[in-house]
Scaffold this motif. Structure first.
Motif, PDB file in Angstrom:
ATOM      1  N   PRO A 201       0.797  -1.237   0.000  1.00  0.00           N
ATOM      2  CA  PRO A 201       0.000   0.000   0.000  1.00  0.00           C
ATOM      3  C   PRO A 201       0.823   1.279   0.000  1.00  0.00           C
ATOM      4  N   VAL A 202       2.013   1.236   0.556  1.00  0.00           N
ATOM      5  CA  VAL A 202       2.772   2.487   0.712  1.00  0.00           C
ATOM      6  C   VAL A 202       4.079   2.461  -0.068  1.00  0.00           C
ATOM      7  N   TRP A 203       4.273   1.421  -0.888  1.00  0.00           N
ATOM      8  CA  TRP A 203       5.582   1.270  -1.526  1.00  0.00           C
ATOM      9  C   TRP A 203       5.946   2.484  -2.358  1.00  0.00           C
ATOM     10  N   ARG A 204       5.016   2.943  -3.199  1.00  0.00           N
ATOM     11  CA  ARG A 204       5.370   4.034  -4.102  1.00  0.00           C
ATOM     12  C   ARG A 204       5.652   5.322  -3.339  1.00  0.00           C
ATOM     13  N   ALA A 205       4.857   5.614  -2.341  1.00  0.00           N
ATOM     14  CA  ALA A 205       5.009   6.883  -1.643  1.00  0.00           C
ATOM     15  C   ALA A 205       6.234   6.904  -0.739  1.00  0.00           C
ATOM     16  N   ARG A 206       6.489   5.801  -0.036  1.00  0.00           N
ATOM     17  CA  ARG A 206       7.529   5.801   0.994  1.00  0.00           C
ATOM     18  C   ARG A 206       8.867   5.260   0.509  1.00  0.00           C
ATOM     19  N   THR A 207       8.860   4.605  -0.622  1.00  0.00           N
ATOM     20  CA  THR A 207      10.093   4.037  -1.149  1.00  0.00           C
ATOM     21  C   THR A 207      10.659   4.854  -2.295  1.00  0.00           C
ATOM     22  N   ALA A 208       9.796   5.506  -3.043  1.00  0.00           N
ATOM     23  CA  ALA A 208      10.255   6.209  -4.243  1.00  0.00           C
ATOM     24  C   ALA A 208      11.223   7.330  -3.905  1.00  0.00           C
ATOM     25  N   TRP A 209      10.948   8.116  -2.885  1.00  0.00           N
ATOM     26  CA  TRP A 209      11.824   9.264  -2.635  1.00  0.00           C
ATOM     27  C   TRP A 209      13.196   8.856  -2.109  1.00  0.00           C
ATOM     28  N   PRO A 210      13.333   7.848  -1.214  1.00  0.00           N
ATOM     29  CA  PRO A 210      14.701   7.426  -0.870  1.00  0.00           C
ATOM     30  C   PRO A 210      15.464   6.878  -2.072  1.00  0.00           C
ATOM     31  N   VAL A 211      14.782   6.090  -2.908  1.00  0.00           N
ATOM     32  CA  VAL A 211      15.421   5.553  -4.105  1.00  0.00           C
ATOM     33  C   VAL A 211      15.856   6.688  -5.019  1.00  0.00           C
ATOM     34  N   LEU A 212      14.990   7.674  -5.190  1.00  0.00           N
ATOM     35  CA  LEU A 212      15.325   8.813  -6.039  1.00  0.00           C
ATOM     36  C   LEU A 212      16.516   9.579  -5.487  1.00  0.00           C
ATOM     37  N   CYS A 213      16.576   9.769  -4.173  1.00  0.00           N
ATOM     38  CA  CYS A 213      17.718  10.466  -3.567  1.00  0.00           C
ATOM     39  C   CYS A 213      19.023   9.722  -3.837  1.00  0.00           C
ATOM     40  N   VAL A 214      18.982   8.408  -3.709  1.00  0.00           N
ATOM     41  CA  VAL A 214      20.180   7.606  -3.937  1.00  0.00           C
ATOM     42  C   VAL A 214      20.617   7.709  -5.394  1.00  0.00           C
ATOM     43  N   LEU A 215      19.689   7.571  -6.315  1.00  0.00           N
ATOM     44  CA  LEU A 215      20.030   7.613  -7.739  1.00  0.00           C
ATOM     45  C   LEU A 215      20.545   8.985  -8.147  1.00  0.00           C
ATOM     46  N   LEU A 216      19.935  10.046  -7.622  1.00  0.00           N
ATOM     47  CA  LEU A 216      20.428  11.387  -7.912  1.00  0.00           C
ATOM     48  C   LEU A 216      21.828  11.599  -7.343  1.00  0.00           C
ATOM     49  N   GLY A 217      22.077  11.015  -6.179  1.00  0.00           N
ATOM     50  CA  GLY A 217      23.402  11.110  -5.593  1.00  0.00           C
ATOM     51  C   GLY A 217      24.452  10.439  -6.471  1.00  0.00           C
ATOM     52  N   VAL A 218      24.120   9.268  -6.995  1.00  0.00           N
ATOM     53  CA  VAL A 218      25.045   8.566  -7.896  1.00  0.00           C
ATOM     54  C   VAL A 218      25.361   9.425  -9.110  1.00  0.00           C
ATOM     55  N   LEU A 219      24.332   9.993  -9.725  1.00  0.00           N
ATOM     56  CA  LEU A 219      24.544  10.812 -10.921  1.00  0.00           C
ATOM     57  C   LEU A 219      25.337  12.080 -10.605  1.00  0.00           C
ATOM     58  N   ALA A 220      25.017  12.713  -9.492  1.00  0.00           N
ATOM     59  CA  ALA A 220      25.717  13.940  -9.128  1.00  0.00           C
ATOM     60  C   ALA A 220      27.209  13.687  -8.901  1.00  0.00           C
ATOM     61  N   ALA A 221      27.528  12.526  -8.316  1.00  0.00           N
ATOM     62  CA  ALA A 221      28.918  12.248  -7.974  1.00  0.00           C
ATOM     63  C   ALA A 221      29.730  11.690  -9.141  1.00  0.00           C
ATOM     64  N   PHE A 222      29.078  10.936 -10.037  1.00  0.00           N
ATOM     65  CA  PHE A 222      29.861  10.178 -11.012  1.00  0.00           C
ATOM     66  C   PHE A 222      29.435  10.363 -12.464  1.00  0.00           C
ATOM     67  N   ALA A 223      28.568  11.322 -12.740  1.00  0.00           N
ATOM     68  CA  ALA A 223      28.137  11.534 -14.124  1.00  0.00           C
ATOM     69  C   ALA A 223      29.272  11.993 -15.022  1.00  0.00           C
ATOM     70  N   ASN A 224      30.349  12.520 -14.435  1.00  0.00           N
ATOM     71  CA  ASN A 224      31.485  12.968 -15.253  1.00  0.00           C
ATOM     72  C   ASN A 224      32.490  11.850 -15.522  1.00  0.00           C
ATOM     73  N   ALA A 225      32.247  10.666 -14.978  1.00  0.00           N
ATOM     74  CA  ALA A 225      33.206   9.571 -15.111  1.00  0.00           C
ATOM     75  C   ALA A 225      33.371   9.063 -16.546  1.00  0.00           C
ATOM     76  N   PRO A 226      32.324   9.032 -17.389  1.00  0.00           N
ATOM     77  CA  PRO A 226      32.491   8.441 -18.724  1.00  0.00           C
ATOM     78  C   PRO A 226      33.465   9.162 -19.640  1.00  0.00           C
ATOM     79  N   GLY A 227      33.832  10.376 -19.365  1.00  0.00           N
ATOM     80  CA  GLY A 227      34.780  11.071 -20.226  1.00  0.00           C
ATOM     81  C   GLY A 227      36.183  10.504 -20.122  1.00  0.00           C
ATOM     82  N   GLY A 228      36.950  10.617 -21.203  1.00  0.00           N
ATOM     83  CA  GLY A 228      38.338  10.171 -21.186  1.00  0.00           C
ATOM     84  C   GLY A 228      38.523   8.771 -21.721  1.00  0.00           C
ATOM     85  N   ALA A 229      39.786   8.411 -21.942  1.00  0.00           N
ATOM     86  CA  ALA A 229      40.132   7.124 -22.524  1.00  0.00           C
ATOM     87  C   ALA A 229      40.336   6.078 -21.430  1.00  0.00           C
TER      88      ALA A 229
END
Length: 364
Positions: free
Chosen positions: A16-44
């Motif tokens: 009953p509460v999965w979407r409301a109570r789980t989505a925002w922690p998951v979103l915070c974690v995923l945004l954190g990953v992107l914020a920290a490592f989105a620049n990693a793909p550049g370079g050889a």
């Protein structure tokens, strides 16, 4: 692995509460990953990625996958190796088949693996009983920690990321009371990624006795059943490498430096690992060149620090079982990457990827 993690989170929150109570922690974690490592793909490709990923012909065809399970990771080079990473190397075959051989695609796959592992850490923190806000803080800290840069930016180090994800998922399932075949399956799969997975049965025993309050025999039984599942992987590794997976501590010490020097080579990097996890202000690509181990009074202080931390964890096992588990987990997870049981580099930041799960538990 991502699908299992989502199922784990769903069971934690309830339908009953999965979407409301789980989505925002998951979103915070995923945004954190992107914020920290989105620049990693550049370079050889650099360092080990050049011979092992970019120039590795074994990664060119899906038909080569079975061969990866019958050779060491440096096969085809002039580098002797006892590294057995067939499943991690298989991910490079798959990424090349899907996205081509470029470094950007390879690093995006590593970032995706890091995101999945960060979610597994979040699931573990929930399974340990942390409140959602606290668990989110701990998982986001894991997701953005700068000490993970080497494990993510260098594609060959993906084995560290995969093992940590399976390790956290196995502990989360065990903490939820899942059948033991589930952490056992994680253990078996993880051993085909990297040898540091070998400490999971010890972590299962600690989790059972400290956090789940299981009787000693019950905790040992759980650890034994999980450990037995890894026999096929260890047997195949032994066959491929014609050597035992881990030499005994006595054999390694006898063949290497003196007992005091070996103790210094153990205590010093463990202390530096703690420092880098708590205050990652001086990260380096390589620690081998001018690394100095402690001797004399400084060695005595470092040994006292480790004894105090381990002793404190034992003393806290009743009042703060999660904290006690986290402290002991750090030391257990670091063991395969120390000079006690193997002969790796004296210190490398990639070695801290799995032990940093302990920091996430303490921070939560």
């Amino acid at each position: 692995m991502a699908g299992v993690i989502v199922a784990q989170m769903s069971s934690a929150a309830g339908p009953p509460v999965w979407r409301a109570r789980t989505a925002w922690p998951v979103l915070c974690v995923l945004l954190g990953v992107l914020a920290a490592f989105a620049n990693a793909p550049g370079g050889a490709f650099v360092y080990d990625d050049v011979p092992l990923v970019r120039d590795n012909p074994d990664l060119d065809a899906l038909g080569n996958v079975p061969r990866l399970f019958l050779q060491h990771a440096w096969h085809g080079t002039d580098q002797p190796s006892h590294l057995y990473r067939p499943l991690a190397m298989t991910t490079h075959v798959l990424e090349r088949a899907l996205f081509g051989p470029g470094p950007a695609a390879s690093r995006w796959v590593s970032i995706a693996c890091h995101a999945a592992t960060s979610l597994a850490v979040l699931a573990l923190l929930w399974a340990l009983g942390l409140a959602r806000g606290a668990a989110t803080v701990g998982a986001v800290l894991f997701a953005v920690h700068p000490v993970h840069t080497e494990a993510i930016d260098l594609s060959f180090n993906r084995s560290e990321v995969l093992v940590a994800g399976l390790y956290a998922l196995a502990l989360a399932r065990h903490a939820r009371g899942a059948p033991l075949w589930q952490p056992a399956l994680c253990f078996l799969v993880g051993l085909f990624c990297r040898e540091s997975m070998a400490t999971l049965p010890i972590a299962v025993a600690l989790l059972s006795s400290l956090v789940l309050r299981a009787a000693p025999l019950r905790a040992l039984r759980a650890a034994a059943l999980v450990g037995i599942s890894g026999v096929p992987a260890l047997a195949l590794r032994h066959h491929v490498l014609s050597a035992e997976g881990f030499a005994s501590a006595g054999a390694v010490i006898a063949a290497g430096p003196s007992a005091v020097d070996r103790l210094a080579q153990l205590a010093t990097p463990l202390a530096d690992a703690l420092r880098l996890l708590v205050a990652p202000a001086s990260l380096r690509a390589d620690y081998a060149g001018d690394y100095v181990v402690a001797h004399g009074a400084r060695l005595g202080l470092l040994l006292a620090l480790h004894v105090a931390l381990i002793g404190g964890a034992i003393a806290l096992r009743r009042r703060a079982p999660r904290a006690a588990f986290a402290i002991l987990l750090f030391y257990v997870a670091m063991l395969p990457s120390t000079k006690l049981f193997a002969d790796p580099a004296i210190l490398a930041e990639r070695f801290l990827y799995l032990p940093s799960v302990a920091l996430a538990i303490l921070a939560g």
